[in-house]
Design an enzyme around this catalytic site. Structure first.
Site, PDB file in Angstrom:
ATOM      1  N   GLY A   1     -16.624  -4.469  10.466  1.00  0.00           N
ATOM      2  CA  GLY A   1     -15.806  -4.020   9.337  1.00  0.00           C
ATOM      3  C   GLY A   1     -16.296  -4.447   7.969  1.00  0.00           C
ATOM      4  O   GLY A   1     -15.711  -4.049   6.953  1.00  0.00           O
TER       5      GLY A   1
ATOM      6  N   ASP B   1     -10.482   3.570   1.136  1.00  0.00           N
ATOM      7  CA  ASP B   1     -10.779   3.123   2.508  1.00  0.00           C
ATOM      8  C   ASP B   1     -11.514   4.201   3.305  1.00  0.00           C
ATOM      9  O   ASP B   1     -12.326   3.893   4.178  1.00  0.00           O
ATOM     10  CB  ASP B   1      -9.490   2.743   3.254  1.00  0.00           C
ATOM     11  CG  ASP B   1      -8.994   1.353   2.878  1.00  0.00           C
ATOM     12  OD1 ASP B   1      -9.800   0.534   2.400  1.00  0.00           O
ATOM     13  OD2 ASP B   1      -7.789   1.099   3.058  1.00  0.00           O
TER      14      ASP B   1
ATOM     15  N   GLY C   1      -1.846   2.213  13.016  1.00  0.00           N
ATOM     16  CA  GLY C   1      -1.251   1.576  11.841  1.00  0.00           C
ATOM     17  C   GLY C   1      -1.845   2.132  10.562  1.00  0.00           C
ATOM     18  O   GLY C   1      -2.351   3.260  10.517  1.00  0.00           O
ATOM     19  N   GLY C   2      -1.816   1.307   9.509  1.00  0.00           N
ATOM     20  CA  GLY C   2      -2.274   1.756   8.191  1.00  0.00           C
ATOM     21  C   GLY C   2      -3.751   2.112   8.168  1.00  0.00           C
ATOM     22  O   GLY C   2      -4.145   3.173   7.656  1.00  0.00           O
TER      23      GLY C   2
ATOM     24  N   LYS D   1       0.802  -1.227   0.000  1.00  0.00           N
ATOM     25  CA  LYS D   1       0.000   0.000   0.000  1.00  0.00           C
ATOM     26  C   LYS D   1       0.838   1.283   0.000  1.00  0.00           C
ATOM     27  O   LYS D   1       0.396   2.308  -0.520  1.00  0.00           O
ATOM     28  CB  LYS D   1      -0.964   0.003   1.195  1.00  0.00           C
ATOM     29  CG  LYS D   1      -2.178  -0.887   1.010  1.00  0.00           C
ATOM     30  CD  LYS D   1      -3.125  -0.737   2.181  1.00  0.00           C
ATOM     31  CE  LYS D   1      -4.466  -1.355   1.866  1.00  0.00           C
ATOM     32  NZ  LYS D   1      -5.484  -1.027   2.877  1.00  0.00           N
TER      33      LYS D   1
HETATM   34  P1  NAP Z   1      -1.309  -2.384  10.978  1.00  0.00           P
HETATM   35  O1  NAP Z   1      -0.823  -1.367  10.040  1.00  0.00           O
HETATM   36  O2  NAP Z   1      -0.446  -3.538  11.327  1.00  0.00           O
HETATM   37  O3  NAP Z   1      -1.719  -1.602  12.341  1.00  0.00           O
HETATM   38  C1  NAP Z   1      -2.163  -2.283  13.474  1.00  0.00           C
HETATM   39  C2  NAP Z   1      -2.179  -1.340  14.671  1.00  0.00           C
HETATM   40  O4  NAP Z   1      -2.664  -2.063  15.791  1.00  0.00           O
HETATM   41  C3  NAP Z   1      -0.802  -0.799  15.062  1.00  0.00           C
HETATM   42  O5  NAP Z   1      -0.922   0.513  15.535  1.00  0.00           O
HETATM   43  C4  NAP Z   1      -0.421  -1.737  16.199  1.00  0.00           C
HETATM   44  O6  NAP Z   1       0.454  -1.159  17.136  1.00  0.00           O
HETATM   45  C5  NAP Z   1      -1.745  -1.946  16.857  1.00  0.00           C
HETATM   46  N1  NAP Z   1      -1.738  -3.161  17.659  1.00  0.00           N
HETATM   47  C6  NAP Z   1      -1.542  -4.429  17.225  1.00  0.00           C
HETATM   48  N2  NAP Z   1      -1.597  -5.276  18.256  1.00  0.00           N
HETATM   49  C7  NAP Z   1      -1.811  -4.520  19.370  1.00  0.00           C
HETATM   50  C8  NAP Z   1      -1.925  -4.816  20.747  1.00  0.00           C
HETATM   51  N3  NAP Z   1      -1.857  -6.079  21.190  1.00  0.00           N
HETATM   52  N4  NAP Z   1      -2.127  -3.784  21.611  1.00  0.00           N
HETATM   53  C9  NAP Z   1      -2.206  -2.513  21.165  1.00  0.00           C
HETATM   54  N5  NAP Z   1      -2.087  -2.175  19.865  1.00  0.00           N
HETATM   55  C10 NAP Z   1      -1.892  -3.181  18.975  1.00  0.00           C
HETATM   56  O7  NAP Z   1      -2.669  -3.041  10.467  1.00  0.00           O
HETATM   57  P2  NAP Z   1      -3.817  -2.298   9.605  1.00  0.00           P
HETATM   58  O8  NAP Z   1      -3.564  -2.504   8.167  1.00  0.00           O
HETATM   59  O9  NAP Z   1      -3.967  -0.937  10.131  1.00  0.00           O
HETATM   60  O10 NAP Z   1      -5.096  -3.218   9.967  1.00  0.00           O
HETATM   61  C11 NAP Z   1      -5.603  -3.203  11.272  1.00  0.00           C
HETATM   62  C12 NAP Z   1      -6.919  -4.001  11.338  1.00  0.00           C
HETATM   63  O11 NAP Z   1      -7.902  -3.364  10.538  1.00  0.00           O
HETATM   64  C13 NAP Z   1      -6.814  -5.438  10.840  1.00  0.00           C
HETATM   65  O12 NAP Z   1      -7.609  -6.244  11.671  1.00  0.00           O
HETATM   66  C14 NAP Z   1      -7.404  -5.364   9.443  1.00  0.00           C
HETATM   67  O13 NAP Z   1      -7.972  -6.600   9.042  1.00  0.00           O
HETATM   68  C15 NAP Z   1      -8.484  -4.317   9.642  1.00  0.00           C
HETATM   69  N6  NAP Z   1      -8.840  -3.617   8.410  1.00  0.00           N
HETATM   70  C16 NAP Z   1     -10.134  -3.725   7.961  1.00  0.00           C
HETATM   71  C17 NAP Z   1     -10.512  -3.051   6.819  1.00  0.00           C
HETATM   72  C18 NAP Z   1     -11.934  -3.152   6.350  1.00  0.00           C
HETATM   73  O14 NAP Z   1     -12.214  -2.828   5.188  1.00  0.00           O
HETATM   74  N7  NAP Z   1     -12.862  -3.555   7.190  1.00  0.00           N
HETATM   75  C19 NAP Z   1      -9.592  -2.283   6.104  1.00  0.00           C
HETATM   76  C20 NAP Z   1      -8.277  -2.189   6.591  1.00  0.00           C
HETATM   77  C21 NAP Z   1      -7.921  -2.873   7.753  1.00  0.00           C
HETATM   78  P3  NAP Z   1       2.042  -1.035  16.888  1.00  0.00           P
HETATM   79  O15 NAP Z   1       2.171  -0.057  15.762  1.00  0.00           O
HETATM   80  O16 NAP Z   1       2.540  -0.553  18.176  1.00  0.00           O
HETATM   81  O17 NAP Z   1       2.500  -2.404  16.506  1.00  0.00           O
END
Ligand code: NAP
Length: 297
Positions: free
Chosen positions: A257, A111, A138-139, A75
């Site tokens: 979601g 998004d 995160g992203g 991305k």
């Molecule tokens: P990402 O970039 O890996 O970001 C994840 C975030 O969660 C980071 O800030 C991470 O913290 C934090 N995190 C992870 N484990 C944690 C914990 N145990 N305690 C506290 N914080 C924690 O992932 P992403 O791409 O943003 O995706 C995140 C979620 O959104 C996923 O479940 C994904 O499937 C979902 N999503 C859904 C859609 C949809 O269309 N519905 C679209 C996009 C994403 P650190 O940075 O400190 O590691």
């Protein structure tokens, strides 16, 4: 009724790039939509390793790919391979949709549109009075922040566990007007933020299948959520997550979601097909059927 479709010599190509990509739900919803529209297109998954991204995109141009979705881990990396990037994708720093226009690759991010769609269509509110609390930095949190800015929320609080990443998150928005519209906080500050939240969004993967017993908030923290608040989990498997179950017990409105996934896909399809109407209900139904068949839902 979905029309039968043939791949012919004129079939146009769409797809999704990622690594891994085999769990992507996008082919399910897009192919069903294309079939219902009776269009001579097919949407395929393309597993592309990071080191092959550039050559793959050049190959896509060579074989006339019309457009493609972008998922993890490409991305951000895709940005440098595009001729144009829309302001919303620039603000977020990530592209999830690419289209071929006049022999150039143009990237955008749907998004944000996906995230705000269920908030705008189902819950008509005066967002200028509302406080948003976003868990994770995160992203996906980037699109959620941009969405809350578009809604016009009174204040936006992003909560993370890693101080350095939180600061990077903040700095990556530079001195833009958007940057001035949100604050970052460490996880320990949650007890102060939850009682103020009108919109509480989980953008962390905590609670995602198979971690059914996990929630980003403790039961105690959740009891401070005001009744009538909206709890929005970006996760769509399981349905509902523990986070949403806890929130509903508090009298909150729960949004999972799936709708974001459907709506970001619908927005991408509109761009590729240059048409305003796409069969969103069919896309949603196809995903729901698929998730029920594969289980965990
Ligand atoms: P990402 O970039 O890996 O970001 C994840 C975030 O969660 C980071 O800030 C991470 O913290 C934090 N995190 C992870 N484990 C944690 C914990 N145990 N305690 C506290 N914080 C924690 O992932 P992403 O791409 O943003 O995706 C995140 C979620 O959104 C996923 O479940 C994904 O499937 C979902 N999503 C859904 C859609 C949809 O269309 N519905 C679209 C996009 C994403 P650190 O940075 O400190 O590691």
């Amino acid at each position: 009724m979905i029309k039968e479709r043939l791949i012919t010599g004129t079939t146009k190509l769409l797809g999704v790039i990622g690594h891994p990509v085999e769990h992507s739900l996008s082919p399910v919803m897009h192919n069903v939509a294309l079939a219902e529209l009776g269009l001579d297109y097919v949407y395929l998954p393309f597993p592309i390793e990071p080191q092959n991204l550039e050559v793959a995109i050049a190959g896509f141009a060579a074989v006339g790919v019309v457009g493609f979705s972008v998922t993890i881990p490409h991305k951000q990396a895709i940005l440098s391979l595009l001729s144009e990037v829309t302001p919303i994708a620039q603000a977020i720093g990530a592209v999830n949709t690419v289209t071929r226009q006049d022999g150039k690759w143009v990237g955008t991010n749907t998004d944000v549109e996906g995230f705000i769609a269920p908030l705008q269509t189902t819950y008509h509110q005066d967002w200028s009075q509302k406080v948003a609390v976003i868990l994770g930095n995160g992203g996906a949190a980037r699109a959620v922040v941009a969405g809350c800015i578009q809604l016009g929320c009174a204040s936006i609080h992003v909560v993370g566990r890693n101080v350095q990443k939180l600061e990077e998150f903040r700095h990556s928005w530079g001195n833009s007007s958007q940057a001035a519209q949100f604050q970052v906080h460490q996880w320990e500050e949650l007890p102060k933020l939850i009682p103020q939240a009108n919109l509480l969004v989980n953008t962390t993967p905590m609670g995602m299948y198979p971690h059914l017993e996990v929630s980003p908030l403790s039961v105690g923290e959740m009891t401070d959520l005001p009744p009538g608040a909206i709890a929005y989990d970006l996760i769509y498997i399981p349905k509902p997550t523990l986070f949403l179950q806890q929130a509903e017990k508090q009298g909150a409105i729960a949004i999972d979601g799936l709708e974001m996934l459907v709506q970001q896909g619908a927005a991408a399809l509109k761009i590729w097909l240059h048409q305003e109407i796409v069969p969103v209900d069919t896309m949603r139904q196809a995903l729901e059927n698929h998730l029920m068949v594969i289980g965990n839902w």
